[in-house]
Design a protein around this motif. Structure first.
Motif, PDB file in Angstrom:
ATOM      1  N   ARG A 220       0.819  -1.209   0.000  1.00 59.44           N
ATOM      2  CA  ARG A 220       0.000   0.000   0.000  1.00 59.44           C
ATOM      3  C   ARG A 220       0.861   1.272   0.000  1.00 59.44           C
ATOM      4  NH1 ARG A 220      -2.915   1.206   4.160  1.00 59.44           N
ATOM      5  NH2 ARG A 220      -4.758   2.051   3.134  1.00 59.44           N
TER       6      ARG A 220
ATOM      7  N   GLY B 275       3.206   1.961  -2.092  1.00 60.49           N
ATOM      8  CA  GLY B 275       3.591   2.337  -3.449  1.00 60.49           C
ATOM      9  C   GLY B 275       3.009   1.365  -4.449  1.00 60.49           C
ATOM     10  N   PRO B 276       2.949   1.769  -5.723  1.00 58.36           N
ATOM     11  CA  PRO B 276       2.299   0.928  -6.734  1.00 58.36           C
ATOM     12  C   PRO B 276       3.115  -0.283  -7.170  1.00 58.36           C
ATOM     13  CG  PRO B 276       3.130   2.957  -7.713  1.00 58.36           C
ATOM     14  CD  PRO B 276       3.325   3.091  -6.232  1.00 58.36           C
ATOM     15  N   LEU B 277       4.427  -0.308  -6.876  1.00 53.47           N
ATOM     16  CA  LEU B 277       5.261  -1.435  -7.282  1.00 53.47           C
ATOM     17  C   LEU B 277       5.979  -1.986  -6.060  1.00 53.47           C
ATOM     18  CD1 LEU B 277       6.621  -3.261  -9.391  1.00 53.47           C
ATOM     19  CD2 LEU B 277       8.359  -1.471  -9.688  1.00 53.47           C
TER      20      LEU B 277
ATOM     21  N   SER C 101       7.961   3.369  -7.369  1.00 53.51           N
ATOM     22  CA  SER C 101       7.090   3.686  -8.489  1.00 53.51           C
ATOM     23  C   SER C 101       7.529   2.915  -9.724  1.00 53.51           C
ATOM     24  CB  SER C 101       7.132   5.186  -8.795  1.00 53.51           C
ATOM     25  OG  SER C 101       6.500   5.454 -10.041  1.00 53.51           O
TER      26      SER C 101
END
Length: 476
Positions: A349, A351-353, A402
């Motif tokens: 949660r 970060g997206p990666l 990211s």
């Protein structure tokens, strides 16, 4: 090792001759049109597994329902010299089921029957698409325990667990998947079907092919049935949590617990980064001011569990724990275990990666390994949270960033390359339970050496002379 993930994806020999309508039609005759997919849109979901930054599209995806159908697919693949990648739920974290050379992805999730649970013999027979959770429930209903406990147990399949020799939270006391595989039905690359092992707990007739196939990541054959050892279910469980100033202090407590002859069912840790992420995510009331959290637990008879939990709590206090808390009931124990199980989603949660890695070192080397992970993260300017199985030295350093920040991704690759090298230098391994797959293949030779790599290739050739099974992985 810069750009490791991107460098691997898309490389490797393509199938020869090129895929043709003839092959597709013959597969459809064997499996039915509805169980053969070739459209680009239908293939995309099978171009990746749970490993970030790895993807490569297959050419065909098939869904067999029987051993006979699996054998027919492999005979066709051998005839057309087409790569085949066996796949379960695709929950693995080493890109073992990414079809890096294209070809056929052989999805085994339709083979999802529990064929037998025998309380008298302490075993089950299952097809490969049965989930870990389903087998655990079936065993529990018979008063038995399926001990392997991977974090992805709600979705991971037994076949996938065997292919990667999955571990989990109970690994210290109960071992990993290989300790519970009694026998296999295996389809070879040529379409021949063999049975290894059987229903016996003791069997030394010939080479132990069951153990060899376990952890082979679909490079030696396709598992179509497994005979699994079960254990009597423990009468009760107990859980506690201890907070420390840092992971070094927690590591000292772990060493002391083991030296006292206690082999707990659960001995897990989270660093301060993970504690904060879990608390933000789940609000379990964890102490944010602690540098490390040690989760300990045991199972068995009531009086034994009670004594061991109290003894572990006392040891943690003797080793300068900030606070030690024992679960007062099942609900509280479940909350504590949830703190460990939700470490990955909690970090994700942020970060997206999310890149979750997996190294293991001898237990006394845990504090040094954790310190080196922190130093490496600082060196490359990446944020890494570490959690894992303190009892067996298996650590999960995890980086959140990211997917659009190429510089950060490159730094993460370099950092993890140093982490793997550091683990090997401490007599450890670049993978304790996730597997090698495509993600860690460059580090396999560093761990094993040239002579052993050569032996792996010869074993691979003996099982798969045409080299069609999951090429580009392990001994390929």
């Amino acid at each position: 090792m810069a750009g490791l993930h991107r460098a691997i994806v898309g490389r490797g020999p393509k199938a020869k001759p090129a895929f043709s309508k003839v092959l597709v039609k013959r597969l459809e005759r064997v499996l039915g049109e509805e169980n053969v997919r070739v459209g680009a849109g239908e293939l995309s979901a099978f171009s990746r597994d749970a490993t970030p930054l790895f993807s490569h599209s297959p050419d065909i995806v098939v869904f067999p329902a029987t051993t006979t159908e699996v054998a027919a697919v492999l005979r066709l693949a051998s005839e057309f010299r087409v790569p085949v990648v066996p796949r379960g739920a695709g929950s693995n974290l080493c890109a073992a089921t990414v079809p890096t050379c294209g070809g056929i992805v052989l999805v085994l999730t339709r083979m999802d029957k529990i064929l037998e649970v025998s309380k008298d013999e302490l075993l089950a027979r299952v097809q490969p698409g049965v989930t870990t959770l389903e087998l655990g429930k079936a065993a529990s209903q018979a008063g038995l325990l399926f001990a392997p406990d991977p974090g992805s147990k709600t979705v991971s399949t037994v076949g996938g667990n065997i292919a990667t020799c999955a571990g989990g939270l109970r690994g210290l006391k109960y071992g990993v998947t290989r300790n519970y595989v009694l026998g296999l039905e295996l389809v070879l690359a040529t379409g021949e079907t063999i049975r290894t092992g059987g229903r016996l707990w003791k069997d030394v007739a010939g080479y132990d092919l069951t153990r060899l196939v376990t952890g082979s990541e679909g490079t030696l054959g396709v598992i179509t049935e497994a005979t699994i050892a079960l254990l009597p279910a423990p009468a009760t469980t107990g859980t506690g949590v201890a907070y420390f100033d840092d992971l070094s202090a927690a590591g000292s407590a772990v060493a002391r617990i083991i030296s006292q002859g206690i082999v707990p069912a659960t001995l897990e840790f989270l660093d301060s980064t993970c504690i904060g992420a879990v608390e933000d995510f789940a609000g379990l009331g964890l102490r944010r001011d602690a540098g490390a959290l040690l989760l300990f637990g045991d199972d068995g008879d009531d009086d034994i569990v009670s004594r061991r939990i109290r003894r572990m709590a006392d040891i943690c206090q003797d080793q300068s724990a900030i606070e030690v808390t024992l679960a007062s009931g099942l609900a509280e124990a479940d909350d504590l275990l949830a703190a460990r199980r939700c470490s990955l989603p909690a970090l994700a949660r942020k970060g997206p990666l999310t890149i979750l890695e997996d190294v293991a070192v001898p237990r006394p080397a845990i504090p040094r390994m954790v310190a080196q992970i922190d130093q490496i993260a600082d060196r490359y300017g990446v944020k890494v949270g570490t959690f894992g199985h303190a009892g067996d030295g298996n650590l999960h350093p995890t980086c959140v960033l990211s997917p659009h920040d190429d510089a950060a991704i490159e730094a993460a690759h370099l950092a993890f390359a140093d982490v793997f090298a550091a683990a090997i230098a401490l007599d450890g391994t670049p993978s304790g339970e996730h597997g090698i797959g495509a993600a860690k293949l460059p580090f396999l030779a560093q761990k094993l050496g040239g002579e052993q790599m050569s032996l792996l290739r010869r074993v691979k050739t003996a099982f798969d002379p045409a080299g069609i099974l999951n090429p580009g992985k392990l001994g390929s």
